[in-house]
Scaffold this active site. Structure first.
Site, mmCIF file in Angstrom:
data_model
loop_
_atom_site.group_PDB
_atom_site.id
_atom_site.type_symbol
_atom_site.label_atom_id
_atom_site.label_comp_id
_atom_site.label_asym_id
_atom_site.label_seq_id
_atom_site.Cartn_x
_atom_site.Cartn_y
_atom_site.Cartn_z
ATOM 1 N N ALA A 134 0.814 -1.212 0.000
ATOM 2 C CA ALA A 134 0.000 0.000 0.000
ATOM 3 C C ALA A 134 0.850 1.266 0.000
ATOM 4 C CB ALA A 134 -0.921 0.002 1.208
ATOM 5 N N HIS A 207 6.447 -6.583 8.813
ATOM 6 C CA HIS A 207 5.185 -7.322 8.656
ATOM 7 C C HIS A 207 5.390 -8.629 7.877
ATOM 8 C CE1 HIS A 207 5.123 -4.904 5.001
ATOM 9 N NE2 HIS A 207 4.569 -3.857 5.582
ATOM 10 N N HIS A 241 -4.321 -10.008 7.673
ATOM 11 C CA HIS A 241 -3.042 -9.952 6.970
ATOM 12 C C HIS A 241 -2.357 -11.316 6.885
ATOM 13 C CE1 HIS A 241 -3.296 -5.570 7.314
ATOM 14 N NE2 HIS A 241 -2.287 -5.502 6.480
ATOM 15 N N ASP A 262 0.443 -1.965 12.533
ATOM 16 C CA ASP A 262 0.426 -1.338 11.202
ATOM 17 C C ASP A 262 -0.856 -0.511 11.064
ATOM 18 O OD1 ASP A 262 1.297 -0.615 8.693
ATOM 19 O OD2 ASP A 262 0.945 -2.565 7.764
ATOM 20 N N GLY A 297 -2.575 -1.424 5.549
ATOM 21 C CA GLY A 297 -2.521 -1.271 6.984
ATOM 22 C C GLY A 297 -3.745 -1.886 7.640
#
Length: 371
Positions: A134, A207, A241, A262, A297
């Site tokens: 993103a 992440h 995620h 995040d 996020g």
């Protein structure tokens, strides 16, 4: 506050104690007997949560500069985060400067009911334009001189880089030597690139699983390098995620896997449109996405991350370490992330359903109704 004492099931570095913890800015003493918290109905007292990847909250984005970081720090404090790293996006240099200048000011002056801002996580722009996730497409290669200039604006505690970019591997060693935690992320790099980066001083992964080359049994990718070699990595446990099965895999493979949110401006806000750096993102059904559906996020808070980990079967003490102690250790912060004499009095009090009842930051009790 002077000499406050609270009672309950206290998670200490050596295990659970049923008793009292006395503190002002720092913890003076923890007194009580070793116990099993399952044998009584008292509250849990845990180390304050530490989030090393925070983009926003309460409608505000770190990249706005100004007072946005203070608003973000207030909403995360309400959810038990006693310290955090304000995290930048890939952007033109002048926009990054604005954000870091504001972060630097917030580091020097914590406002009432705010998480302690420890510094910045520079997530961009030194990433691979082929794995933006993103991030806006302002990715470019880094130089040591440029990073040092940014460090003068705000303490850069964590910096994400794609190690396969020309010049970055040698830079990893230079940045690590300056005390920064260099993380591998937003990368198309191979398993070998990941191993080389770790050998040059990289210490974590941004992440984990997201925005990096995945695991295949003949091409283990960057995920394979993390699972095979990492001691630390961050992971977003919002259950969007990363699949619970992949979370369990990472928990078995990476000793000090720790959790981040995040989180974006949409955190704590109703469904609708919000900004993430230069991107407009959409919050709907608990997720945050770009118009094309890409995850952008999250709306996660660390109290929910804790509950998610316990829901996956982790003991509360282990889940607590993964939203607090491991992150503190990763940054070398021996005075945070643990309830012991001499440590900062960063405390979270939870009821038996793991709902927050009280938050103390450096001994000061937060007003949980202050948005």
């Amino acid at each position: 506050m002077s000499g406050a004492t609270i009672q309950g099931n206290i998670l200490t570095p050596t295990g659970w104690v049923h008793g009292g913890i006395t503190f002002d800015e720092r913890i003076a003493a923890v007194q009580g007997a070793p116990s099993n918290p399952d044998t009584n109905g008292d509250d849990y007292i845990l180390p304050g949560f530490i989030d090393l990847h925070v983009h926003g909250g309460a409608g505000k984005d770190v990249m706005e500069g100004g007072d946005a970081v203070h608003t973000i720090a207030r909403i995360h404090a309400r959810h038990g985060t006693t310290s955090l790293l304000a995290t930048t996006m890939t952007a033109p240099q002048d926009e990054i400067d604005v954000a870091l200048t504001a972060i630097g000011k917030a580091v020097r002056q914590r406002g009432k009911n705010e998480s302690r801002v420890l510094g910045a996580h520079l997530e961009g722009p030194y990433i691979n334009s082929g794995k933006l996730g993103a991030q806006p497409n302002f990715a470019r290669a880094a130089t040591l001189a440029e990073v040092q200039r940014l460090e003068a604006l705000a303490p850069l505690k964590v910096i994400t880089v794609a190690p396969e970019i020309a010049g970055h591997l040698s830079l990893v060693r230079e940045l690590a030597a300056e005390g920064m935690r260099v993380q591998i992320g937003h990368t198309l790099g191979s398993y070998d690139d990941g191993v080389a980066a770790l050998e040059h001083g990289a210490s974590g992964f941004t992440h984990l699983f997201n925005a990096m080359s995945g695991l295949h049994h003949r091409e283990p990718g960057m995920v394979g390098a993390a699972l095979a070699h990492a001691e630390y990595a961050e992971l977003i446990p919002d259950l969007l995620h990363v699949h619970p099965g992949a979370i369990r895999t990472a928990l078995r493979a990476i000793p000090r896997l720790y959790c981040v949110t995040d989180s974006t401006a949409a955190t704590g806000m109703p469904d609708g449109e919000y900004m993430l750096g230069r991107h407009t993102v959409h919050k709907c059904m608990g997720g945050v996405r770009l118009p094309d559906g890409t995850l952008a996020g999250s709306t996660l808070t660390l109290d929910q991350a804790l509950r998610n980990l316990v829901g996956l079967g982790l003991p509360l003490a282990d889940a607590s370490a993964r939203v607090s102690t491991h992150a503190a250790d990763y940054l070398g912060l021996q005075e945070r992330g643990r309830l012991a004499a001499g440590a900062y009095a960063d405390l979270v009090v939870l009821d038996r359903d793991l709902t927050i009842k009280a938050v103390y930051i450096e001994g000061e009790r937060c007003d949980l109704n202050d948005a």
